[in-house]
Design an enzyme around this catalytic site. Structure first.
Site, PDB file in Angstrom:
ATOM      1  N   ASP A 382       0.484  -0.796  -0.157  1.00 31.90           N
ATOM      2  CA  ASP A 382       0.102   0.143   0.027  1.00 31.90           C
ATOM      3  C   ASP A 382       0.844   1.130   0.372  1.00 31.90           C
ATOM      4  O   ASP A 382       1.682   0.823   0.483  1.00 31.90           O
ATOM      5  CB  ASP A 382      -0.604  -0.249   1.488  1.00 31.90           C
ATOM      6  N   ASP A 404      -1.037  -2.069  -4.574  1.00 32.58           N
ATOM      7  CA  ASP A 404      -2.244  -3.211  -3.264  1.00 32.58           C
ATOM      8  C   ASP A 404      -3.660  -2.499  -3.053  1.00 32.58           C
ATOM      9  O   ASP A 404      -4.720  -3.172  -3.446  1.00 32.58           O
ATOM     10  CB  ASP A 404      -2.193  -4.434  -2.367  1.00 32.58           C
ATOM     11  N   ASP A 408      -4.494   1.993   3.521  1.00 30.89           N
ATOM     12  CA  ASP A 408      -5.954   0.704   3.929  1.00 30.89           C
ATOM     13  C   ASP A 408      -5.240   1.609   5.713  1.00 30.89           C
ATOM     14  O   ASP A 408      -4.217   2.224   6.709  1.00 30.89           O
ATOM     15  CB  ASP A 408      -4.768  -0.283   4.575  1.00 30.89           C
ATOM     16  N   ARG A 467     -13.589   0.799  -2.698  1.00 35.33           N
ATOM     17  CA  ARG A 467     -12.627   1.292  -1.731  1.00 35.33           C
ATOM     18  C   ARG A 467     -12.367   2.413  -1.348  1.00 35.33           C
ATOM     19  O   ARG A 467     -11.499   3.322  -1.333  1.00 35.33           O
ATOM     20  CB  ARG A 467     -11.386   0.219  -1.366  1.00 35.33           C
TER      21      ARG A 467
END
Length: 575
Positions: A382, A404, A408, A467
Site C-alpha cells: 500500500d 495493492d 489502508d 474502496r
C-alpha cells in the site's frame, strides 16, 4: 560564490552614498546596512539641514521666502491650507489617495524599500539596478517583505528581478497574508546575471503587504527589486519605528505576528486552504505530531528514513523528488514513521515509495505527494498503511498508484482523521485500483470498537474503482467528500459490522455511491448528500452512531468547489 567589490564599483558607490542619492527606510535596524543616507543631519536627501525637501532653510517646501503658494505659512504644496507630510499619498490631510496626487501605474521597489528581510543587504555582485540586493538566509521560509499603496482594488503584476547562479529556487508569494501563488526561479548562470519572474496578484485599495518566502532549504535567489504594474501603485512607508520588521517582536523575520517564525500572516496558517483537525482524534488527547522536537529538512530517502524512524520527536520537511522510481516497493523505498512525528512535504516534493505507521501514535502526515508503482492485482504494498496505530492525521496529501491499495487503515488502528486528500490511479495501473480499506479481514474481530475514522473534504478522483472507503467494524464518518472517479464500480462500501455516517458528500458520475455488499453491516445513515448522474444505491439503512465530537459541516452544494480548489498537496507554508 561571493566576490570582492571591484575598486571602481566601490569608488562609485562611496561617491553615490556621500551625495545622499538614496534615503534609508531601515532606521537603526542591526540587520540592515547604513548605505543609503544623506549628507546632513536632518534625515532627508538635501543639504539645507531641514526636513522640507527643498534647497533653502526656511522650513517650507519651495525656494522662495514666503513659504508656499498660499499665505498661511505652513508647508503644504497646494492651496488648501493643510500641512500633511505623512506620506500617505494625499496632499489634503484627509488620509486618502485623492486627486491631489496621481500615483504612477508602475513602481520599482529596490533594496531601500524592503521592510523586512531574513538575510542581508549586499552589493558584492554587479548588475543590480540600485545600490545592492537582498541575499536571504539559506532556509525554508526565509522571506522579504514590502509595503505598497494601490489606488484601487485590482489585479497587479508582481515581477521579481533575481539572480541564481546554478540552481532553481522555488518561492511563495503572499499578499496581505493570503497566498498569491508561487514562483520557480530558474538558474540564471551567474550571480551577476539577472532575470525576472513573478505572478499576478490582487491588491487591495490602499495599503498592502507583499511577502516573498523561500520554499526550500536553499533560500531565495538574490532579489534586486520588485516591480509592480497596475493602476496607481507606489511604495509605502514601513512601520512607524523605521526598522525592517512589521510586528512587535523586534526581529526581522518577515512575519506579521509576534511568534518569531517565518509565516506570512497573523495566524500562522498555510495560505488560502483550510488546515484544521476535526473528528475522532479530538476525542483521544488530540494530535501534536513532532511539535517541540527537532526540525530538519531532508532531500533524500536515506535521511527521511533515518529521521522518520527516530524515537525522538521530529518535524521533517521533505524537499525535492526522493525514492526509487524504478522500484518504489522495495525496502529501500519504505519509510517507517515513529511516534511524535510530523512529515510535511514542501511544495513540489514527491515521495516515490511507501509509508507505514505501525504500532505508533501521535503522527501527522501533511502535504505529501506519495506515488506508488501502479496497481497490478498482486498482494503488494500500500502506498500508505496505518497498522495498529492511534491518533494519526493525514491531511492535504496526494496519494496515487498504490500497488495493492492507496491507503489502508487496519489491525486495530484507531482515532484516525483523513482530510483534504486526493486519491487517484494513473495509466500505470491496470487492475485492482482499490483505494482505501478500513479493516482488513472479517475474522479480525479484535477490531470491534476500534477503526474509528473521520474522512472529510477528500477527493476520490479518476482511476479509482472501489474502496472509497470499504469498511469493516469501524465507526466511520464520511462527510463533505467528493467522488468523481471515471472508473468506479462502488464508492462507499459497508462490510461486516460497519457503522457508517455518510453526510453532505457529492457523488458525481459514479456507480453505486453507497454499497451494502453482503448486508451484514451494523448501520448506514445517509443524509444531505448530492447525487449527480449516478447509478446504483444512494440510500442508507439503519441508524448509525452519533459522533461524540463537534465539527462544522459544509453545505453539500459548496463541497465540490472547495475540494477541487484545496484537496491534495496544495499547502504553501510549512507547519
Amino acid at each position: 560564490m561571493r566576490h570582492l567589490i571591484p575598486i571602481l564599483w566601490l569608488a562609485f558607490a562611496l561617491l553615490t552614498w556621500g551625495c545622499g542619492q538614496n534615503s534609508s527606510e531601515n532606521g537603526s535596524d542591526s540587520e540592515s546596512d547604513d548605505l543609503f543616507s544623506d549628507s546632513d543631519a536632518d534625515g532627508d536627501s538635501d543639504s539645507d539641514s531641514d526636513t522640507d525637501g527643498d534647497s533653502d532653510s526656511d522650513s517650507d517646501t519651495d525656494s522662495d521666502t514666503d513659504g508656499d503658494s498660499d499665505t498661511d505659512g505652513d508647508i503644504d504644496i497646494d492651496s488648501d491650507g493643510d500641512s500633511d507630510t505623512d506620506g500617505d499619498g494625499d496632499m489634503d490631510g484627509d488620509g486618502d489617495t485623492d486627486s491631489d496626487v496621481t500615483l504612477p501605474d508602475e513602481a520599482v521597489l529596490e533594496e531601500d524599500h524592503i521592510c523586512a528581510l531574513d538575510g542581508e543587504l549586499e552589493s558584492e555582485h554587479g548588475g543590480a539596478a540600485g545600490n545592492g540586493y537582498a541575499n536571504s538566509a539559506n532556509e525554508v521560509g526565509a522571506s522579504i517583505e514590502w509595503q505598497v499603496t494601490a489606488a484601487t482594488a485590482a489585479d497587479y503584476t508582481l515581477s521579481f528581478r533575481y539572480a541564481s547562479e546554478s540552481d532553481a529556487r522555488g518561492a511563495r508569494v503572499s499578499v496581505n497574508g493570503a497566498s498569491a501563488g508561487s514562483v520557480s526561479f530558474d538558474a540564471t548562470g551567474a550571480w551577476d546575471s539577472w532575470d525576472e519572474d513573478g505572478v499576478t496578484a490582487a491588491l487591495n485599495e490602499g495599503a498592502n503587504t507583499i511577502v516573498l518566502s523561500s520554499a526550500s532549504a536553499a533560500g531565495l535567489p538574490n532579489i534586486d527589486s520588485l516591480k509592480i504594474s497596475g493602476p496607481g501603485v507606489s511604495a509605502a512607508a514601513c512601520d512607524a519605528d523605521g526598522d525592517m520588521d512589521t510586528d512587535a517582536d523586534g526581529d526581522t523575520d518577515g512575519d506579521t505576528d509576534a511568534d518569531g517564525d517565518t509565516d506570512t500572516d497573523a495566524d500562522g496558517d498555510y495560505g488560502p486552504c483550510e488546515v484544521a483537525l476535526y473528528g475522532w482524534p479530538t476525542q483521544n488527547n488530540g494530535i501534536t505530531g513532532g511539535k517541540g522536537g527537532n526540525t530538519v529538512v531532508v532531500n533524500n530517502m536515506a535521511d527521511l528514513q533515518q529521521y522518520a524512524g527516530s524515537s525522538d520527536p521530529h518535524v521533517i520537511y521533505i524537499s525535492g523528488n526522493i525514492g526509487d522510481t524504478g522500484n518504489p516497493t522495495g525496502d529501500n523505498s519504505r519509510v517507517r514513521v515513529g511516534s511524535n512525528t510530523t512529515l510535511f512535504g514542501l511544495p513540489g516534493s514527491v515521495i516515490h515509495g511507501w509509508i507505514t505507521v505501525g504500532t505508533m501514535s501521535n503522527v501527522i502526515l501533511q502535504n505529501l505527494t506519495i506515488v506508488g508503482p501502479g496497481a497490478v492485482d498482486v498482494d503488494g504494498r500500500d502506498t500508505l498503511n496505518l497498522d495498529n496505530s492511534t491518533n494519526v492525521w493525514v491531511d492535504h496529501c496526494d496519494i496515487s498508484d498504490g500497488q495493492d491499495g492507496n491507503f489502508d487503515i487496519v489491525n486495530g488502528a484507531n482515532y484516525i482523521a483523513v482530510s483534504w486528500t486526493r486519491f487517484s490511479y494513473s495509466n500505470k495501473s491496470s487492475n485492482h485500483m482499490f483505494s482505501n480499506l478500513v479493516g482488513n479481514s472479517d475474522s479480525k474481530t479484535s477490531d470491534r470498537g476500534r477503526l474509528k475514522t473521520t474522512f472529510y473534504f477528500n477527493w476520490w478522483d479518476n482511476g479509482v474503482q472501489e474502496r472509497m472507503p470499504r469498511v469493516r467494524f469501524g465507526e466511520v464518518h464520511v462527510v463533505n467528500n467528493l467522488f468523481t472517479s471515471n472508473n468506479s464500480s462502488t464508492c462507499v462500501r459497508a462490510g461486516l459490522e460497519a457503522n457508517l455516517l455518510v453526510e453532505a458528500n457529492v457523488f458525481k458520475g459514479v456507480k453505486s455511491p453507497i454499497d451494502f455488499f453482503e448486508n451484514n453491516f451494523t448501520a448506514v445513515t445517509a443524509k444531505d448528500n448530492i447525487f449527480q448522474n449516478t447509478s446504483g444505491n444512494t440510500s442508507g439503512r439503519g441508524n448509525a452512531f452519533s459522533p461524540p465530537y463537534n465539527m462544522p459541516i459544509e453545505n453539500a452544494a459548496n463541497v465540490e468547489s472547495r475540494v477541487r480548489e484545496c484537496a491534495g498537496a496544495k499547502l504553501l507554508d510549512p507547519r
